[in-house]
Design an enzyme around this catalytic site. Structure first.
Site, PDB file in Angstrom:
ATOM      1  N   CYS A  13      42.626  72.990  69.271  1.00 44.39           N
ATOM      2  CA  CYS A  13      42.694  71.668  68.906  1.00 44.39           C
ATOM      3  C   CYS A  13      42.272  70.653  70.238  1.00 44.39           C
ATOM      4  CB  CYS A  13      44.268  71.346  69.213  1.00 44.39           C
ATOM      5  SG  CYS A  13      45.308  71.991  67.549  1.00 44.39           S
ATOM      6  N   CYS A  28      46.558  74.509  73.297  1.00 48.61           N
ATOM      7  CA  CYS A  28      45.717  75.125  72.202  1.00 48.61           C
ATOM      8  C   CYS A  28      44.224  74.760  72.364  1.00 48.61           C
ATOM      9  CB  CYS A  28      46.106  74.418  70.714  1.00 48.61           C
ATOM     10  SG  CYS A  28      44.911  74.994  69.439  1.00 48.61           S
ATOM     11  N   LYS A  69      44.462  75.005  55.653  1.00 50.21           N
ATOM     12  CA  LYS A  69      43.353  74.018  55.976  1.00 50.21           C
ATOM     13  C   LYS A  69      42.126  74.980  56.126  1.00 50.21           C
ATOM     14  CE  LYS A  69      41.549  71.309  59.683  1.00 50.21           C
ATOM     15  NZ  LYS A  69      41.309  70.950  60.870  1.00 50.21           N
ATOM     16  N   HIS A 114      34.237  69.161  57.290  1.00 51.00           N
ATOM     17  CA  HIS A 114      33.474  68.064  57.946  1.00 51.00           C
ATOM     18  C   HIS A 114      32.676  67.085  57.172  1.00 51.00           C
ATOM     19  CE1 HIS A 114      33.701  71.527  60.803  1.00 51.00           C
ATOM     20  NE2 HIS A 114      34.530  70.653  61.454  1.00 51.00           N
ATOM     21  N   CYS A 122      49.741  77.952  67.688  1.00 50.75           N
ATOM     22  CA  CYS A 122      49.329  76.655  67.136  1.00 50.75           C
ATOM     23  C   CYS A 122      49.555  76.752  65.711  1.00 50.75           C
ATOM     24  CB  CYS A 122      48.092  76.474  67.570  1.00 50.75           C
ATOM     25  SG  CYS A 122      47.289  74.849  66.647  1.00 50.75           S
ATOM     26  N   LYS A 168      36.956  76.685  60.702  1.00 51.74           N
ATOM     27  CA  LYS A 168      35.893  77.562  61.444  1.00 51.74           C
ATOM     28  C   LYS A 168      37.078  78.873  62.092  1.00 51.74           C
ATOM     29  CE  LYS A 168      34.371  73.982  63.473  1.00 51.74           C
ATOM     30  NZ  LYS A 168      33.641  72.970  64.373  1.00 51.74           N
ATOM     31  N   HIS A 203      45.764  76.537  63.953  1.00 51.47           N
ATOM     32  CA  HIS A 203      44.755  77.476  64.143  1.00 51.47           C
ATOM     33  C   HIS A 203      45.127  78.872  64.240  1.00 51.47           C
ATOM     34  CE1 HIS A 203      43.087  73.591  65.489  1.00 51.47           C
ATOM     35  NE2 HIS A 203      41.733  74.026  64.779  1.00 51.47           N
ATOM     36  N   HIS A 223      31.334  72.801  58.083  1.00 53.14           N
ATOM     37  CA  HIS A 223      31.714  73.366  56.724  1.00 53.14           C
ATOM     38  C   HIS A 223      32.044  72.085  55.997  1.00 53.14           C
ATOM     39  CE1 HIS A 223      35.795  72.458  58.037  1.00 53.14           C
ATOM     40  NE2 HIS A 223      35.788  73.166  58.954  1.00 53.14           N
TER      41      HIS A 223
HETATM   42  N1  MSP Z   1      36.070  66.345  68.199  1.00 48.22           N
HETATM   43  C1  MSP Z   1      37.492  66.136  67.570  1.00 48.22           C
HETATM   44  C2  MSP Z   1      37.411  64.706  67.126  1.00 48.22           C
HETATM   45  C3  MSP Z   1      37.228  63.650  68.210  1.00 48.22           C
HETATM   46  S1  MSP Z   1      37.088  62.132  67.604  1.00 48.22           S
HETATM   47  C4  MSP Z   1      37.281  61.001  68.984  1.00 48.22           C
HETATM   48  C5  MSP Z   1      37.472  67.266  66.488  1.00 48.22           C
HETATM   49  N2  MSP Z   1      36.596  67.660  66.009  1.00 48.22           N
HETATM   50  S2  MSP Z   1      36.542  68.668  64.794  1.00 48.22           S
HETATM   51  O1  MSP Z   1      35.165  69.337  64.589  1.00 48.22           O
HETATM   52  O2  MSP Z   1      37.460  69.593  64.990  1.00 48.22           O
HETATM   53  O3  MSP Z   1      36.502  67.785  63.597  1.00 48.22           O
HETATM   54  C6  MSP Z   1      37.630  67.106  62.978  1.00 48.22           C
HETATM   55  C7  MSP Z   1      37.448  66.681  61.804  1.00 48.22           C
HETATM   56  O4  MSP Z   1      36.717  67.440  60.756  1.00 48.22           O
HETATM   57  C8  MSP Z   1      38.865  66.221  61.022  1.00 48.22           C
HETATM   58  O5  MSP Z   1      39.329  65.203  61.679  1.00 48.22           O
HETATM   59  C9  MSP Z   1      38.342  65.939  59.795  1.00 48.22           C
HETATM   60  O6  MSP Z   1      38.032  64.709  59.767  1.00 48.22           O
HETATM   61  C10 MSP Z   1      37.263  66.967  59.549  1.00 48.22           C
HETATM   62  N3  MSP Z   1      37.430  68.309  59.138  1.00 48.22           N
HETATM   63  C11 MSP Z   1      37.591  69.538  59.707  1.00 48.22           C
HETATM   64  N4  MSP Z   1      38.255  70.317  58.833  1.00 48.22           N
HETATM   65  C12 MSP Z   1      38.530  69.995  57.557  1.00 48.22           C
HETATM   66  C13 MSP Z   1      39.093  70.232  56.528  1.00 48.22           C
HETATM   67  N5  MSP Z   1      39.490  71.462  55.954  1.00 48.22           N
HETATM   68  N6  MSP Z   1      39.469  69.352  55.608  1.00 48.22           N
HETATM   69  C14 MSP Z   1      39.171  67.998  55.641  1.00 48.22           C
HETATM   70  N7  MSP Z   1      38.578  67.405  56.749  1.00 48.22           N
HETATM   71  C15 MSP Z   1      38.505  68.557  57.858  1.00 48.22           C
HETATM   72  O7  MSP Z   1      38.782  67.065  65.941  1.00 48.22           O
END
Ligand code: MSP
Length: 501
Positions: free
Chosen positions: A148, A145, A315, A40, A162, A318, A165, A37
Site C-alpha cells: 500500500c 504496508c 480484490k 488498472h 494488511c 498483483k 494485500h 492487469h
Molecule cells: N500509485 C498509487 C496511486 C497514486 S495516485 C496519486 C497506487 N497505484 S496502484 O498501481 O496500486 O494502482 C491503484 C489503482 O489501480 C486503484 O486505485 C484502481 O484505480 C486500480 N486498480 C488496481 N486493482 C484494481 C482492482 N482489482 N479493481 C479495480 N481497480 C483496481 O495505488
C-alpha cells in the site's frame, strides 16, 4: 456601442463566451512494480470513455495518466530483479504505455514521477510547505504496508497483516518530516466536502469520509522516509526522501506542466474528475486536499471512487496473484470486446466479481449473438433495399425535434454520471435486443417479397436504431462504432464479434 464592446471586461466576457468548457480528468498513477492487469485497465478505460465523451461534446479535454515510480516497494522489486530502479521503472512504465495503446486509450499526457521536471516541481512545492510551517520535523511510529505504501492503523490489521494485500506489515519508528493535518485545515476540509465544493462520489463514500473526519482529530502524516533511497530528496534535508504519496499526488499538477509555483497554476486546474479505486480513497480525500489547502491551491471538483474488480472473493491484485491478464482478454474478446465487458461488468462504484466463464457468456450473449448478429442480419436485408435511407444519424441528433434526440439525452446522462453499465444496458435493452425481436416479429425478408413500402419502413427503423447504437458507442467502443457506420456506407462487413468458447 463600439466603445462599450471594446472595454476590457467585455473583451473578457466575449472570450469567455467563445471559450470551450474545459474538462480535466485523471487516473491514479500506477506503481511500476509489475505490468498492468485488468483492475488498472478498468480505471483507465473508464477515464478514456469519459474523456472521449466530453471531447465529443466539444469540450476542451485533458486526460492525464501515468506511472508512480518511487518508494520502498519498487526499490525492493528492482533489487529482487537485480536491476537499477530507474531501468526497472523505465521497463514497466513502457509496459503501461503499451497496454494503454493496445486498449485504444487516448490520453493527453503520460506523467512519470521520475521525470526531472516533476521532481523539481515536487521539491519546490515541499519547500513552500516547509517555509509556511505546514511541514515540520518529528518522529513517526506505525505499521507500514509496503504494497500500500501506507501506514496502517493497528485496528485495521488482520492477524498483523494488511487486509488488502495479505502481507505482514512492518513496525517502523523513524525520524521524519510531518504534514500538519488537524485543526483549522481539517475543519475547512470537512466544510468543503459537506458543501460539495470538493465532491466525493458515490455518496456513500462522501458519508464514509465525513464520518472518519468528524470522528477524530487527524494524525499528522509523515511525508518523508529516512531509509528509502529511491525517492525525491527533500530540498531542506538531504538525508530524507519524499514519501511516495506526497510525490505522487503532485503529478495531478505537474502532469499539466506545473513547475511548483502555487501562484502559477495551469489553466486546466482544478481537476474536474479524479477517478480512483476505492482502495486509495482515504488518502485522496485527506492528505491530497490538505496539501493543496496548505499551498492555497483550489481543490479538485470531484473525487470519484469506483469499486474493485474481484476474483475468487478478493480484490484482484498483483500482490495476491489472482489477476486476469489484459492479454488473455484481448486475445479472446478483442479491444472493444474487452472495453465493453469491463464497462458493463457491474455498477461503476460497486465491487464486481469477474470470472473468465462469466465474461465468455456475456460476450457471446451481448456481442456475438446480440450486436454482431443484429448487424449482419440488418446488413444482409438492406441489400434488398433499392436506396438506403438517410444514414447520418449525427446530423439527425442535432436536429432538435427529432425523436432520436431524446434517446441521446438518456444515454448521455448515464455516461456523464459515470453509470457506464446503465448506459450500455439502456442501449442493449431498448435497441439491440428490441431490434432483434422486431426482426423476428416483422420478418422483413418475407415483407420484401410482398409489401415493399412496409419492408422499407421496417428497415428504416432498424437502420436508425442500429446507427443510433453505433453513435452512442463511440466513446466506449470506438472501432465498433466506426465499423458499423462503414458497413452501411460500403455495404460490407468482416463481421463483428465472432463467438468465443
Ligand atoms: N500509485 C498509487 C496511486 C497514486 S495516485 C496519486 C497506487 N497505484 S496502484 O498501481 O496500486 O494502482 C491503484 C489503482 O489501480 C486503484 O486505485 C484502481 O484505480 C486500480 N486498480 C488496481 N486493482 C484494481 C482492482 N482489482 N479493481 C479495480 N481497480 C483496481 O495505488
Amino acid at each position: 456601442m463600439i466603445q462599450h464592446l471594446n472595454s476590457k471586461s467585455n473583451q473578457y466576457a466575449l472570450t469567455f463566451m467563445f471559450m470551450k468548457k474545459k474538462f480535466f480528468i485523471t487516473t491514479p498513477i500506477y506503481y511500476v512494480n509489475a505490468k498492468p492487469h485488468i483492475g488498472h485497465a478498468y480505471t483507465t478505460i473508464a477515464a478514456d470513455v469519459l474523456a472521449r465523451f466530453h471531447k465529443s461534446q466539444s469540450e476542451d479535454v485533458f486526460f492525464l495518466t501515468g506511472t508512480d515510480e518511487h518508494g520502498l516497494n519498487i526499490q525492493k522489486k528492482a533489487e529482487d530483479a537485480k536491476k537499477d530502479p530507474q531501468i526497472f521503472a523505465d521497463e514497466i512504465s513502457e509496459e503501461f504505455k503499451n497496454y494503454w495503446e493496445k486498449l485504444n486509450i487516448k490520453y493527453d499526457n503520460f506523467i512519470r514521477t521520475t521525470d526531472e521536471k516533476h521532481k523539481a516541481a515536487v521539491q519546490k512545492a515541499l519547500q513552500t510547505l516547509f517555509d509556511k510551517g505546514a511541514i515540520y520535523k518529528g518522529e513517526y511510529e506505525g505499521y507500514y504496508c509496503v504494497a500500500c505504501e501506507q501506514f496502517k492503523n493497528e485496528k485495521d490489521l488482520v492477524d498483523g497483516r494488511c487486509p488488502d494485500h495479505d502481507i505482514v506489515v512492518e513496525k517502523v519508528k523513524e525520524e521524519c518530516y510531518l504534514l500538519k493535518m488537524s485543526g483549522d485545515v481539517q475543519k475547512r476540509l470537512i466544510e468543503k466536502i459537506e458543501s460539495d465544493e470538493f465532491k466525493i462520489a458515490p455518496v456513500k463514500y462522501k458519508k464514509e469520509i465525513l464520518s472518519f473526519l468528524e470522528g477524530q482529530e487527524l494524525r499528522d502524516v509523515s511525508i518523508s522516509r529516512k531509509n528509502v533511497s529511491w525517492g525525491i530528496t527533500l530540498p531542506f534535508d538531504k538525508e530524507h526522501t519524499t514519501y511516495v504519496w506526497a510525490d505522487a499526488f503532485l503529478n495531478y499538477l505537474t502532469g499539466l506542466g506545473w513547475e511548483g509555483n502555487a501562484e502559477k497554476l495551469p489553466p486546466q486546474w482544478p481537476a474536474d474528475v479524479h477517478l480512483i479505486g476505492k482502495d486509495i480513497l482515504r488518502v485522496h480525500a485527506t492528505i491530497w486536499p490538505i496539501m493543496l489547502m496548505h499551498l492555497d491551491i483550489p481543490l479538485p471538483k470531484l473525487l470519484f471512487a469506483h469499486g474493485h474488480i474481484r476474483s475468487g472473493g478478493r480484490k484482484m491484485s498483483k500482490t495476491l496473484g489472482n489477476a486476469i491478464s489484459i492479454d488473455e482478454m484481448l486475445e479472446k474478446f478483442g479491444i472493444d470486446g474487452t472495453r465493453y465487458l469491463l464497462m458493463s461488468a457491474g455498477t461503476f462504484g460497486e465491487d464486481v466479481d469477474m470470472t473468465m466463464e462469466r465474461m465468455v457468456e456475456k460476450y457471446n450473449a451481448d456481442l456475438a449473438n446480440g450486436l454482431g448478429n443484429l448487424l449482419s442480419r440488418v446488413l444482409k436485408m438492406s441489400e434488398k433495399l433499392a436506396v438506403l435511407p438517410e444514414l447520418d444519424i449525427e446530423k439527425k441528433l442535432v436536429n432538435t425535434g427529432n425523436h432520436l434526440y431524446k434517446k441521446d439525452e438518456n444515454f448521455n446522462e448515464w455516461v456523464v454520471d459515470l453509470k457506464f453499465d446503465m448506459g450500455l444496458r439502456y442501449l442493449w435493452d431498448n435497441f439491440v435486443r428490441k431490434s432483434n425481436l422486431y426482426i423476428e416479429e416483422k420478418k422483413p425478408w418475407e415483407l420484401a417479397k410482398v409489401n415493399q413500402p412496409e419492408f422499407e419502413k421496417v428497415m428504416r427503423r432498424l437502420l436508425e436504431d442500429i446507427l443510433f447504437v453505433a453513435y452512442c458507442l463511440k466513446p466506449i467502443m470506438p472501432d465498433t462504432s466506426k465499423k458499423i457506420k462503414e458497413a452501411f456506407e460500403m455495404k460490407k462487413t468482416d463481421g463483428l464479434f465472432p463467438r468465443v468458447k
